[in-house]
Design an enzyme around this catalytic site. Sequence first.
Site, PDB file in Angstrom:
ATOM      1  N   LYS A 142      26.591   8.514  58.238  1.00  0.00           N
ATOM      2  CA  LYS A 142      26.089   9.302  59.364  1.00  0.00           C
ATOM      3  C   LYS A 142      24.774   9.961  58.982  1.00  0.00           C
ATOM      4  CE  LYS A 142      28.662  13.435  58.016  1.00  0.00           C
ATOM      5  NZ  LYS A 142      29.620  14.481  58.417  1.00  0.00           N
ATOM      6  N   ARG A 167      38.284  22.420  63.620  1.00  0.00           N
ATOM      7  CA  ARG A 167      36.998  21.906  64.094  1.00  0.00           C
ATOM      8  C   ARG A 167      37.323  20.717  64.991  1.00  0.00           C
ATOM      9  NH1 ARG A 167      32.573  19.904  59.742  1.00  0.00           N
ATOM     10  NH2 ARG A 167      33.924  18.084  59.876  1.00  0.00           N
ATOM     11  N   HIS A 189      40.512  16.051  58.228  1.00  0.00           N
ATOM     12  CA  HIS A 189      39.393  16.461  57.374  1.00  0.00           C
ATOM     13  C   HIS A 189      39.784  17.738  56.643  1.00  0.00           C
ATOM     14  CE1 HIS A 189      35.051  15.796  56.536  1.00  0.00           C
ATOM     15  NE2 HIS A 189      35.139  17.062  56.136  1.00  0.00           N
ATOM     16  N   ARG A 194      37.102   8.760  52.412  1.00  0.00           N
ATOM     17  CA  ARG A 194      35.811   8.818  53.091  1.00  0.00           C
ATOM     18  C   ARG A 194      34.794   9.456  52.154  1.00  0.00           C
ATOM     19  NH1 ARG A 194      39.224  11.178  56.587  1.00  0.00           N
ATOM     20  NH2 ARG A 194      38.166  13.177  56.286  1.00  0.00           N
ATOM     21  N   TYR A 214      -0.947  30.901  51.767  1.00  0.00           N
ATOM     22  CA  TYR A 214      -0.832  31.989  52.743  1.00  0.00           C
ATOM     23  C   TYR A 214      -0.236  33.254  52.128  1.00  0.00           C
ATOM     24  CZ  TYR A 214      -1.602  28.515  56.424  1.00  0.00           C
ATOM     25  OH  TYR A 214      -2.122  27.538  57.230  1.00  0.00           O
ATOM     26  N   CYS A 220       3.633  25.249  52.610  1.00  0.00           N
ATOM     27  CA  CYS A 220       3.089  25.232  53.967  1.00  0.00           C
ATOM     28  C   CYS A 220       3.718  24.089  54.765  1.00  0.00           C
ATOM     29  CB  CYS A 220       1.571  25.059  53.904  1.00  0.00           C
ATOM     30  SG  CYS A 220       0.740  26.280  52.853  1.00  0.00           S
ATOM     31  N   MET A 221       3.308  23.946  56.008  1.00  0.00           N
ATOM     32  CA  MET A 221       3.875  22.895  56.837  1.00  0.00           C
ATOM     33  C   MET A 221       3.609  21.511  56.267  1.00  0.00           C
ATOM     34  SD  MET A 221       3.231  22.025  60.877  1.00  0.00           S
ATOM     35  CE  MET A 221       4.045  23.514  61.456  1.00  0.00           C
ATOM     36  N   ASP A 222       2.399  21.317  55.707  1.00  0.00           N
ATOM     37  CA  ASP A 222       1.971  19.983  55.293  1.00  0.00           C
ATOM     38  C   ASP A 222       1.684  19.845  53.806  1.00  0.00           C
ATOM     39  OD1 ASP A 222       1.618  19.430  58.177  1.00  0.00           O
ATOM     40  OD2 ASP A 222      -0.128  20.742  57.948  1.00  0.00           O
TER      41      ASP A 222
END
Length: 387
Positions: free
Chosen positions: A41, A139, A171, A227, A268, A315-317
């Site tokens: 999954k 669940r 589970h 599993r 930053y 940072c983001m990138d």
Amino acid sequence: MIVEDMAERPALEATIDLAAIAHNVAVVAQRSGSAVMAVVKADGYGHGATPVARAALAAGATDLGVATVAEALAIRADGVTAPIVAWLHTPTTDFRPAVDAGVELAVSSTGQLDRVVAAATHEGRTAVVSVKIDTGLARNGVGPQEWPELRDALAKAVADESIVLRAAMCHLARGDEPEHPLNDVQAGRLDECVRELDHLGVAPQVVHISNSAAALARPDLSRDLVRAGIAVYGTSPLPDGYGLIPAMTLSAEVSMVKKVAAGQGVSYGHTWTAPHDTTLALLPAGYADGVPRLLSNRLRVQINGRSYPGVGRVCMDQMVVDLGTDSDVAEGDRAVLFGSGADGGTTAKEWAATIGTIDYEIVSGIRGRAQRRYVTSSVPGDTEVST
């Protein structure tokens, strides 16, 4: 051996070692003494569902597990014909394509079973069904109060030849605490439900309880299948590693090397300031790619066999690494952010421990510009597993 010819490697790359996947399946099979369902999954926990599925099946796994029908159908569309079960459904899930594709559907309510039977009637086929029983996780799965109704409905659907009842499953809530008494309580509850089905003449063909932790540490809980999720990808959810080998290595190309003077703040907010003249390396990887911002000033990477600290905010990138004053790192070199740890480098488990999460979240969160490359390495000791 690289199984994909890539003349130019991407700036950010997740290398997936399919030999490690195969090795880990063998470890789980030996430890559990059971057949193995490889859980693929969430796009194979970020490793790529179909390549992992094929590698796991070739290594002896008998079944595949996913959460959603859409995930199962995507793997079927890639030509994988092995048994595959999907166990998480919503009121709008369309079961007809799954029935037509021979996907096993785990039902958790009488309503879900009714919709599966309707889909089977529409398609003119017999649906393959599992029943997921809530034995203590609270669940997904049918609860104790609803169980008698669903049990009897399953028996009727089998008698009507609308479904084949292939499996019963539950589970574990505390599988990563192998000796916790709830594990035995949950197993006992599932076994009792199976006995009730047997009494009605509709015993499931297979029963499965164990997740990765139980498969590795509690072979007495193994029934017909285990599993295996995170263990397939090379990490034990328990302190003992059991000889598993992490399959993913995340690496980035050094995009820039620059000198800075003592007192220079970095990234930053200037949360890190150079204590002396030093050299920095810039890596094109950030939180948009799955590098947690919480690792700012707390991670290390390996370049040319040496370990270097990440400095400043992620940072983001991009992120920054302090090379110090005597490094030979050059632009174009490769930085390993995490990998198998065999050479002393960082692992996804170390990232997780640093920020108080689990490595499931780390590897399944690699995204954005990270491109996958599949290799088949020579795995040391791949014919022997830890006992």
